[in-house]
Design a protein around this motif. Structure first.
Motif, mmCIF file in Angstrom:
data_model
loop_
_atom_site.group_PDB
_atom_site.id
_atom_site.type_symbol
_atom_site.label_atom_id
_atom_site.label_comp_id
_atom_site.label_asym_id
_atom_site.label_seq_id
_atom_site.Cartn_x
_atom_site.Cartn_y
_atom_site.Cartn_z
ATOM 1 N N CYS A 1 1.021 -6.590 -10.465
ATOM 2 C CA CYS A 1 0.261 -6.405 -9.160
ATOM 3 C C CYS A 1 1.414 -6.976 -7.857
ATOM 4 O O CYS A 1 0.910 -7.659 -6.951
ATOM 5 C CB CYS A 1 -1.052 -7.262 -9.034
ATOM 6 N N LEU B 1 -9.267 -3.378 -8.332
ATOM 7 C CA LEU B 1 -8.122 -2.934 -7.519
ATOM 8 C C LEU B 1 -8.031 -1.289 -7.759
ATOM 9 O O LEU B 1 -6.933 -0.785 -7.930
ATOM 10 C CB LEU B 1 -6.554 -3.464 -8.030
ATOM 11 N N THR C 1 -3.445 -1.136 -5.218
ATOM 12 C CA THR C 1 -3.220 -1.598 -4.084
ATOM 13 C C THR C 1 -2.158 -0.897 -3.099
ATOM 14 O O THR C 1 -2.255 -0.634 -1.831
ATOM 15 C CB THR C 1 -2.773 -3.119 -3.872
#
Ligand code: ZN
Length: 366
Positions: free
Chosen positions: A225, A278, A248
């Motif tokens: 991430c 997410l 994201t």
């Protein structure tokens, strides 16, 4: 940590519905029936009105990719999907395999056990930085890390992670010391076993990089991430560290992530869902699954102005370089910690033992 279901503890579930799965640990069968599909549930996010239905499947990718980081053991949504359903839906849209990630002893064992049985799953195991402070305080951190070291020897465990530093959740110096101790210990475990390192980095870019340089990074380092901008991306480019992008990168306010994409060599790009969190645009906030990864792949291709299939081929090749192949036949490894245990049989019975603080319950913003 006290309310977790511990598969190594003697079970009072004397029902014999799993007896055939638990009577022996030397079976080579690929029986998945003995594994509880969910050992965690996503916390309700207070004050938010989430749509709890799974989004529809995207159009299938022509060239298949892998989800570098997912948590299939976490139940989310109105009708939490079984991990096999997740994998089937993913396969149908060109997501051919996943790295299933543990965050503590329970979920690391679960990840290793599923990987041992399921060809589409490889495992990453670790004590998450948000788990380390409480474990250190109760004097259990060393024992937990010893179990991670033991599990790391299993054949389809391919990474140590997610481990790292999380300054968003932990502010006390004692807590941060515990995170650092756990991170350093797990870097050493990754190097000892020759495994990739999956890093959780939240508001801690500088100290993560400094730690890696001080103790010496493993050969394969992945920023899961990826949340840095151009600066961290440049460090990754210089060091040959991988950046794994989650949903994201599709968010409107994530300009810094798209800027980072511009300075990273394509050979260092990976993609992931971090499901059930997410979820990519346009379904942000709804339950996530590996089958939604094509939204992220297409958003990256769109930003880079490149062909989706070309990008997918590059992503798959990068992923296999880091973790190896998913193709090897899964085995129930000798010493598989799950094989000899009784595991509750009701697929959706979470037994009222949900943890108070799952590290992933961090909302949907970076
Ligand atoms: Zn994660």
């Amino acid at each position: 940590m006290t309310e977790q279901r511990d598969p190594t503890a003697s079970s009072n579930n004397s029902s014999d519905q799993n007896a055939s799965d638990t009577s022996s640990n030397d079976t080579n069968s690929l029986d998945t029936g003995s594994i509880d599909p969910h050992v965690r549930a996503r916390a309700i996010m207070e004050g938010t009105e989430r749509d709890l239905s799974y989004p529809p499947s995207p159009e299938a990718l022509v060239v298949a990719v892998y989800d570098n980081h997912t948590h299939l053991e976490i139940a989310d949504g109105e009708n939490p999907m079984h991990y096999r359903e997740h994998l089937d839906r993913a396969s149908a849209v060109g997501v051919r395999g996943v790295v299933q990630v543990g965050t503590d002893v329970l979920t690391s064992r679960w990840s290793a056990a599923v990987a041992a049985r399921e060809p589409r799953v490889l495992a990453a195991i670790a004590i998450h930085p948000n788990e380390a402070p409480a474990l250190a305080e109760s004097g259990e951190l060393d024992a937990a890390l010893a179990i991670i070291d033991e599990l790391a020897a299993q054949p389809r465990v391919v990474a140590i992670g997610e481990t790292g530093l999380d300054y968003y959740r932990t502010e006390s110096s004692a807590g941060r010391d515990a995170q650092l101790a756990a991170f350093e210990a797990q870097i050493a475990i990754a190097k000892k076993h020759g495994l990739a390192l999956q890093i959780h980095d939240r508001d801690a870019h500088d100290d993560i990089v400094a730690t890696l340089l001080r103790v010496g990074a493993p050969e394969k380092v992945v920023f899961h991430c990826f949340s840095g901008g151009v600066e961290l991306a440049s460090v990754c480019a210089e060091r040959g560290w991988y950046a794994s992008f989650a949903g994201t990168v599709t968010f409107k306010n994530a300009r810094n992530l798209r800027d980072a994409l511009d300075v990273l060599p394509r050979s260092l790009l990976l993609v992931e869902t971090d499901a059930p969190f997410l979820t990519p645009h346009p379904y942000r906030g709804r339950p996530n699954g590996p089958y939604l990864l094509p939204f992220t792949v297409r958003a990256i291709a769109d930003h880079l102005g490149t062909d989706v299939s070309m990008l997918s081929a590059q992503l798959s090749s990068n992923t296999e370089l880091v973790y190896g192949s998913w193709d090897a036949e899964p085995v129930v490894a000798p010493g598989d910690p799950w094989a000899a245990q009784e595991v509750p049989g009701d697929p959706h019975n979470l037994g009222g033992v949900l943890p108070e603080h799952y590290p992933g319950e961090r909302g949907v913003s970076t």
